[in-house]
Design a protein around this motif. Sequence first.
Motif, PDB file in Angstrom:
ATOM      1  N   MET A  12      19.230 -13.968  -5.218  1.00  0.00           N
ATOM      2  CA  MET A  12      20.120 -14.519  -4.181  1.00  0.00           C
ATOM      3  C   MET A  12      21.533 -13.993  -4.395  1.00  0.00           C
ATOM      4  O   MET A  12      22.083 -14.090  -5.485  1.00  0.00           O
ATOM      5  N   LEU A  13      22.091 -13.403  -3.340  1.00  0.00           N
ATOM      6  CA  LEU A  13      23.421 -12.813  -3.429  1.00  0.00           C
ATOM      7  C   LEU A  13      24.471 -13.708  -2.779  1.00  0.00           C
ATOM      8  O   LEU A  13      25.487 -13.227  -2.280  1.00  0.00           O
ATOM      9  N   SER A  14      24.227 -15.014  -2.766  1.00  0.00           N
ATOM     10  CA  SER A  14      25.194 -15.911  -2.152  1.00  0.00           C
ATOM     11  C   SER A  14      26.524 -15.842  -2.893  1.00  0.00           C
ATOM     12  O   SER A  14      26.581 -15.547  -4.089  1.00  0.00           O
ATOM     13  N   PRO A  15      27.638 -16.091  -2.177  1.00  0.00           N
ATOM     14  CA  PRO A  15      28.983 -15.915  -2.751  1.00  0.00           C
ATOM     15  C   PRO A  15      29.189 -16.746  -4.014  1.00  0.00           C
ATOM     16  O   PRO A  15      28.579 -17.811  -4.201  1.00  0.00           O
ATOM     17  N   VAL A  16      30.096 -16.262  -4.861  1.00  0.00           N
ATOM     18  CA  VAL A  16      30.375 -16.937  -6.121  1.00  0.00           C
ATOM     19  C   VAL A  16      31.872 -17.007  -6.379  1.00  0.00           C
ATOM     20  O   VAL A  16      32.653 -16.184  -5.887  1.00  0.00           O
ATOM     21  N   PHE A  17      32.250 -18.012  -7.143  1.00  0.00           N
ATOM     22  CA  PHE A  17      33.565 -18.048  -7.771  1.00  0.00           C
ATOM     23  C   PHE A  17      33.340 -17.903  -9.260  1.00  0.00           C
ATOM     24  O   PHE A  17      32.562 -18.662  -9.860  1.00  0.00           O
ATOM     25  N   LEU A  18      33.999 -16.909  -9.863  1.00  0.00           N
ATOM     26  CA  LEU A  18      33.842 -16.646 -11.290  1.00  0.00           C
ATOM     27  C   LEU A  18      35.186 -16.742 -12.000  1.00  0.00           C
ATOM     28  O   LEU A  18      36.182 -16.155 -11.544  1.00  0.00           O
ATOM     29  N   ALA A  19      35.224 -17.475 -13.094  1.00  0.00           N
ATOM     30  CA  ALA A  19      36.374 -17.374 -13.990  1.00  0.00           C
ATOM     31  C   ALA A  19      36.401 -15.950 -14.543  1.00  0.00           C
ATOM     32  O   ALA A  19      35.360 -15.414 -14.921  1.00  0.00           O
ATOM     33  N   HIS A  20      37.579 -15.329 -14.567  1.00  0.00           N
ATOM     34  CA  HIS A  20      37.596 -13.914 -14.973  1.00  0.00           C
ATOM     35  C   HIS A  20      37.965 -13.693 -16.432  1.00  0.00           C
ATOM     36  O   HIS A  20      37.922 -12.563 -16.924  1.00  0.00           O
ATOM     37  N   GLY A  21      38.291 -14.766 -17.140  1.00  0.00           N
ATOM     38  CA  GLY A  21      38.608 -14.588 -18.546  1.00  0.00           C
ATOM     39  C   GLY A  21      39.964 -13.924 -18.746  1.00  0.00           C
ATOM     40  O   GLY A  21      40.610 -13.465 -17.803  1.00  0.00           O
ATOM     41  N   SER A  22      40.406 -13.872 -19.978  1.00  0.00           N
ATOM     42  CA  SER A  22      41.651 -13.184 -20.330  1.00  0.00           C
ATOM     43  C   SER A  22      41.340 -11.726 -20.633  1.00  0.00           C
ATOM     44  O   SER A  22      40.172 -11.333 -20.714  1.00  0.00           O
ATOM     45  N   PRO A  23      42.366 -10.886 -20.824  1.00  0.00           N
ATOM     46  CA  PRO A  23      42.079  -9.514 -21.253  1.00  0.00           C
ATOM     47  C   PRO A  23      41.227  -9.445 -22.519  1.00  0.00           C
ATOM     48  O   PRO A  23      40.461  -8.489 -22.701  1.00  0.00           O
ATOM     49  N   PHE A  24      41.311 -10.464 -23.384  1.00  0.00           N
ATOM     50  CA  PHE A  24      40.486 -10.468 -24.594  1.00  0.00           C
ATOM     51  C   PHE A  24      38.997 -10.451 -24.263  1.00  0.00           C
ATOM     52  O   PHE A  24      38.170 -10.009 -25.078  1.00  0.00           O
ATOM     53  N   THR A  25      38.647 -10.928 -23.059  1.00  0.00           N
ATOM     54  CA  THR A  25      37.244 -10.938 -22.633  1.00  0.00           C
ATOM     55  C   THR A  25      36.640  -9.541 -22.685  1.00  0.00           C
ATOM     56  O   THR A  25      35.425  -9.387 -22.873  1.00  0.00           O
ATOM     57  N   LEU A  26      37.474  -8.523 -22.523  1.00  0.00           N
ATOM     58  CA  LEU A  26      36.979  -7.147 -22.525  1.00  0.00           C
ATOM     59  C   LEU A  26      36.156  -6.821 -23.761  1.00  0.00           C
ATOM     60  O   LEU A  26      35.131  -6.136 -23.675  1.00  0.00           O
ATOM     61  N   PHE A  27      36.596  -7.302 -24.916  1.00  0.00           N
ATOM     62  CA  PHE A  27      35.978  -6.922 -26.175  1.00  0.00           C
ATOM     63  C   PHE A  27      35.261  -8.080 -26.867  1.00  0.00           C
ATOM     64  O   PHE A  27      34.837  -7.944 -28.004  1.00  0.00           O
ATOM     65  N   GLU A  28      35.142  -9.200 -26.172  1.00  0.00           N
ATOM     66  CA  GLU A  28      34.509 -10.371 -26.771  1.00  0.00           C
ATOM     67  C   GLU A  28      32.992 -10.349 -26.609  1.00  0.00           C
ATOM     68  O   GLU A  28      32.456  -9.806 -25.646  1.00  0.00           O
ATOM     69  N   GLU A  29      32.330 -10.988 -27.542  1.00  0.00           N
ATOM     70  CA  GLU A  29      30.924 -11.348 -27.417  1.00  0.00           C
ATOM     71  C   GLU A  29      30.894 -12.861 -27.573  1.00  0.00           C
ATOM     72  O   GLU A  29      31.137 -13.392 -28.663  1.00  0.00           O
ATOM     73  N   SER A  30      30.637 -13.576 -26.471  1.00  0.00           N
ATOM     74  CA  SER A  30      30.723 -15.031 -26.468  1.00  0.00           C
ATOM     75  C   SER A  30      29.717 -15.595 -25.486  1.00  0.00           C
ATOM     76  O   SER A  30      29.034 -14.852 -24.766  1.00  0.00           O
ATOM     77  N   GLU A  31      29.627 -16.926 -25.431  1.00  0.00           N
ATOM     78  CA  GLU A  31      28.753 -17.545 -24.434  1.00  0.00           C
ATOM     79  C   GLU A  31      29.165 -17.144 -23.027  1.00  0.00           C
ATOM     80  O   GLU A  31      28.324 -16.931 -22.155  1.00  0.00           O
ATOM     81  N   PHE A  32      30.471 -17.030 -22.802  1.00  0.00           N
ATOM     82  CA  PHE A  32      30.955 -16.653 -21.482  1.00  0.00           C
ATOM     83  C   PHE A  32      30.561 -15.225 -21.135  1.00  0.00           C
ATOM     84  O   PHE A  32      30.070 -14.948 -20.025  1.00  0.00           O
ATOM     85  N   THR A  33      30.737 -14.284 -22.046  1.00  0.00           N
ATOM     86  CA  THR A  33      30.368 -12.894 -21.736  1.00  0.00           C
ATOM     87  C   THR A  33      28.857 -12.742 -21.621  1.00  0.00           C
ATOM     88  O   THR A  33      28.372 -11.933 -20.825  1.00  0.00           O
ATOM     89  N   ARG A  34      28.107 -13.534 -22.389  1.00  0.00           N
ATOM     90  CA  ARG A  34      26.651 -13.499 -22.236  1.00  0.00           C
ATOM     91  C   ARG A  34      26.236 -14.055 -20.873  1.00  0.00           C
ATOM     92  O   ARG A  34      25.283 -13.557 -20.254  1.00  0.00           O
ATOM     93  N   PHE A  35      26.960 -15.064 -20.401  1.00  0.00           N
ATOM     94  CA  PHE A  35      26.719 -15.560 -19.044  1.00  0.00           C
ATOM     95  C   PHE A  35      26.966 -14.457 -18.016  1.00  0.00           C
ATOM     96  O   PHE A  35      26.174 -14.265 -17.088  1.00  0.00           O
ATOM     97  N   LEU A  36      28.063 -13.730 -18.157  1.00  0.00           N
ATOM     98  CA  LEU A  36      28.354 -12.656 -17.211  1.00  0.00           C
ATOM     99  C   LEU A  36      27.250 -11.599 -17.218  1.00  0.00           C
ATOM    100  O   LEU A  36      26.865 -11.089 -16.156  1.00  0.00           O
ATOM    101  N   LYS A  37      26.743 -11.276 -18.385  1.00  0.00           N
ATOM    102  CA  LYS A  37      25.641 -10.308 -18.474  1.00  0.00           C
ATOM    103  C   LYS A  37      24.404 -10.828 -17.739  1.00  0.00           C
ATOM    104  O   LYS A  37      23.752 -10.081 -16.990  1.00  0.00           O
TER     105      LYS A  37
END
Length: 255
Positions: free
Chosen positions: A1-26
């Motif tokens: 389903m490609l229905s619209p989303v609102f996503l928290a975009h994280g801080s610039p640190f998100t670029l290099f993080e491995e976290s629950e949030f980045t795993r969610f994005l994956k």
Amino acid sequence: MLSPVFLAHGSPFTLFEESEFTRFLKRFGQENRPKAIVIFSAHFESETTTIAATDDVHEMVYDYYGFPEPFYQVQYPARGSKIVASIVEERLKQNHIPVQMKYRGLDHGVFPIMMHAYPEADIPIVPVSVNPFLPAREQIAIGEALKGLEEEGILVIGSGFVSHNLREFDRDKDATPRAWALEFRNWIREKVMTRDIESLSRYDVLAPHAAMAVPRAEHFVPLLIALGSGSASRDVQVLFDTIEHGTGTTLSFQF
């Protein structure tokens, strides 16, 4: 389903993080594979709704300061799509929403999300600006003009934060959430889940601690745009929900 989303975009640190949030994005990227993405970024502001149209590889906009050099060397070589940009432009014009085409590259409201969700950079991206000074009803109307784009394989994303007050961020990512941040998050979550447009249109006076949570609206209005672009016939889904640094909520929705 490609229905619209609102996503928290994280801080610039998100670029290099491995976290629950980045795993969610994956996971999100694996489960949602659109033909193209239209993204309203909190970091792309314009008085008139502005569509960044190109068929070329996007430029990078490093709109943050004081980070180590690797943060300014990140590349995300996704292309744009003039065809999709034209579709968005026509939809907005048909709904009497002022719009202009003016190119701007990918800012950190876009590429940290995309690098985790779509690391291959193989999906065209069309950035669209926000105007934080428009009334909430007009923000929702911008989204409403784009209803049904998922039927054409186009994913609409609002990128921001439900609460965003950098002065109130704790240095410790795992700091205990502040009471006011929890109360505001809970109020917004309840009103979004029930599609209470009337209350959300007056969140700034009705929501507890709104002035503290949203001192400036640029990170909040992508939520209203994404909400407007969804179908009222579908249940709203909470995609992710934590509070980091004491006050910053990652609350994300699918509409």
